[in-house]
Design a protein around this motif. Structure first.
Motif, PDB file in Angstrom:
ATOM      1  N   ARG A 198       0.820  -1.066   0.057  1.00 33.58           N
ATOM      2  CA  ARG A 198       0.203   0.056  -0.297  1.00 33.58           C
ATOM      3  C   ARG A 198       0.974   1.256  -0.073  1.00 33.58           C
ATOM      4  O   ARG A 198       0.617   2.230  -0.862  1.00 33.58           O
ATOM      5  CB  ARG A 198      -1.111  -0.154   1.336  1.00 33.58           C
ATOM      6  N   MET A 199       1.998   1.196   0.680  1.00 35.26           N
ATOM      7  CA  MET A 199       2.716   2.304   0.842  1.00 35.26           C
ATOM      8  C   MET A 199       3.479   2.361  -0.552  1.00 35.26           C
ATOM      9  O   MET A 199       3.887   3.849  -0.888  1.00 35.26           O
ATOM     10  CB  MET A 199       3.879   2.191   1.785  1.00 35.26           C
ATOM     11  N   LEU A 200       3.701   1.466  -1.274  1.00 34.74           N
ATOM     12  CA  LEU A 200       4.388   1.504  -2.559  1.00 34.74           C
ATOM     13  C   LEU A 200       3.577   1.917  -3.802  1.00 34.74           C
ATOM     14  O   LEU A 200       3.930   1.844  -4.907  1.00 34.74           O
ATOM     15  CB  LEU A 200       5.280   0.245  -2.926  1.00 34.74           C
ATOM     16  N   SER A 201       2.222   2.079  -3.138  1.00 34.28           N
ATOM     17  CA  SER A 201       1.166   2.457  -4.522  1.00 34.28           C
ATOM     18  C   SER A 201       1.277   3.796  -4.970  1.00 34.28           C
ATOM     19  O   SER A 201       0.347   4.283  -5.666  1.00 34.28           O
ATOM     20  CB  SER A 201      -0.094   1.951  -3.851  1.00 34.28           C
ATOM     21  N   ASP A 202       2.291   4.780  -4.309  1.00 31.39           N
ATOM     22  CA  ASP A 202       2.144   6.203  -4.542  1.00 31.39           C
ATOM     23  C   ASP A 202       3.681   6.408  -5.083  1.00 31.39           C
ATOM     24  O   ASP A 202       4.449   5.875  -4.667  1.00 31.39           O
ATOM     25  CB  ASP A 202       2.192   7.059  -3.155  1.00 31.39           C
ATOM     26  N   LYS A 203       3.626   7.092  -6.210  1.00 31.41           N
ATOM     27  CA  LYS A 203       4.776   7.275  -7.335  1.00 31.41           C
ATOM     28  C   LYS A 203       5.952   8.223  -6.454  1.00 31.41           C
ATOM     29  O   LYS A 203       7.039   7.799  -6.584  1.00 31.41           O
ATOM     30  CB  LYS A 203       4.264   7.870  -8.559  1.00 31.41           C
ATOM     31  N   ASN A 204       5.470   8.872  -5.687  1.00 30.28           N
ATOM     32  CA  ASN A 204       6.104   9.780  -4.757  1.00 30.28           C
ATOM     33  C   ASN A 204       6.881   9.020  -3.714  1.00 30.28           C
ATOM     34  O   ASN A 204       8.180   9.302  -3.448  1.00 30.28           O
ATOM     35  CB  ASN A 204       5.520  11.106  -4.426  1.00 30.28           C
ATOM     36  N   ARG A 205       6.302   8.326  -3.222  1.00 31.20           N
ATOM     37  CA  ARG A 205       6.810   7.442  -2.216  1.00 31.20           C
ATOM     38  C   ARG A 205       7.899   6.472  -2.698  1.00 31.20           C
ATOM     39  O   ARG A 205       8.842   6.164  -2.054  1.00 31.20           O
ATOM     40  CB  ARG A 205       5.897   6.595  -1.155  1.00 31.20           C
ATOM     41  N   ILE A 206       7.719   6.099  -3.842  1.00 29.49           N
ATOM     42  CA  ILE A 206       8.606   5.203  -4.661  1.00 29.49           C
ATOM     43  C   ILE A 206       9.926   5.977  -4.763  1.00 29.49           C
ATOM     44  O   ILE A 206      11.017   5.591  -4.619  1.00 29.49           O
ATOM     45  CB  ILE A 206       8.256   4.689  -5.763  1.00 29.49           C
ATOM     46  N   LYS A 207       9.677   7.132  -5.440  1.00 26.10           N
ATOM     47  CA  LYS A 207      10.708   8.011  -5.669  1.00 26.10           C
ATOM     48  C   LYS A 207      11.660   8.353  -4.390  1.00 26.10           C
ATOM     49  O   LYS A 207      12.839   8.352  -4.316  1.00 26.10           O
ATOM     50  CB  LYS A 207      10.243   9.321  -6.250  1.00 26.10           C
ATOM     51  N   ILE A 208      10.928   8.586  -3.261  1.00 24.57           N
ATOM     52  CA  ILE A 208      11.597   8.659  -1.984  1.00 24.57           C
ATOM     53  C   ILE A 208      12.376   7.711  -1.750  1.00 24.57           C
ATOM     54  O   ILE A 208      13.660   7.937  -1.158  1.00 24.57           O
ATOM     55  CB  ILE A 208      10.581   9.184  -0.841  1.00 24.57           C
ATOM     56  N   LEU A 209      11.914   6.612  -1.802  1.00 25.55           N
ATOM     57  CA  LEU A 209      12.417   5.177  -1.421  1.00 25.55           C
ATOM     58  C   LEU A 209      13.801   5.204  -2.432  1.00 25.55           C
ATOM     59  O   LEU A 209      14.836   4.726  -1.781  1.00 25.55           O
ATOM     60  CB  LEU A 209      11.877   4.029  -1.369  1.00 25.55           C
ATOM     61  N   LEU A 210      13.657   5.349  -3.388  1.00 29.00           N
ATOM     62  CA  LEU A 210      14.679   5.251  -4.448  1.00 29.00           C
ATOM     63  C   LEU A 210      16.001   6.164  -4.015  1.00 29.00           C
ATOM     64  O   LEU A 210      17.255   5.856  -3.999  1.00 29.00           O
ATOM     65  CB  LEU A 210      14.419   5.327  -5.978  1.00 29.00           C
ATOM     66  N   ALA A 211      15.550   7.347  -3.493  1.00 27.70           N
ATOM     67  CA  ALA A 211      16.495   8.260  -3.117  1.00 27.70           C
ATOM     68  C   ALA A 211      17.077   8.017  -1.870  1.00 27.70           C
ATOM     69  O   ALA A 211      18.478   7.983  -1.496  1.00 27.70           O
ATOM     70  CB  ALA A 211      15.879   9.561  -3.037  1.00 27.70           C
ATOM     71  N   LEU A 212      16.372   7.437  -0.897  1.00 29.00           N
ATOM     72  CA  LEU A 212      16.836   7.205   0.279  1.00 29.00           C
ATOM     73  C   LEU A 212      17.852   5.886   0.178  1.00 29.00           C
ATOM     74  O   LEU A 212      18.930   5.656   1.048  1.00 29.00           O
ATOM     75  CB  LEU A 212      15.915   6.886   1.385  1.00 29.00           C
TER      76      LEU A 212
END
Length: 124
Positions: A28-42
């Motif tokens: 569910r947390m990965l269903s948002d593209k901005n959260r994916i971008k944040i995780l990729l950056a982190l």
């Protein structure tokens, strides 16, 4: 006669409901593209809310809200230094989870199936 397939599989195991719920919450947390971008950056290293906001072109308050949710889901961790907070991916599971998701997206967008010879993206 009805055959129950899973009863014929040696060592078949179904995870318990609590484990399945944690997995569902992570997806569910990965269903948002901005959260994916944040995780990729982190996954590249720890950073601040303001840096992430610049990177994904969002407001710091929106990024803070995303980080709070990701933290509750156990996908990010925070380190405080004085009044500053630095975020990072929680563990290597996050990297593998995103790597598989992006590999799947790459295959789906290019219509690659498992039998077609292809290369996987290296690193996440």
């Amino acid at each position: 006669m009805l055959v129950v397939v899973h009863e014929q599989i040696p060592d078949f195991e179904m995870p318990d409901d609590a484990e399945v719920q944690v997995a569902a919450d992570a997806f569910r947390m990965l269903s948002d593209k901005n959260r994916i971008k944040i995780l990729l950056a982190l996954l590249q290293g720890e950073t601040s809310v303001n840096c992430l906001a610049d990177l994904i072109d969002a407001s710091p308050s929106a990024v803070s809200q995303h980080l709070a949710k990701l933290r509750l889901a156990g996908l990010v961790k925070v380190r405080r230094e004085g009044t500053f907070a630095y975020y990072a991916a929680a563990n290597t599971h996050v990297q593998r989870l995103l790597g598989e998701a992006l590999s799947h997206a790459d295959h789906a967008s290019r219509r690659i199936d498992a039998t077609t010879e292809h290369r996987h993206r290296t690193g996440v």
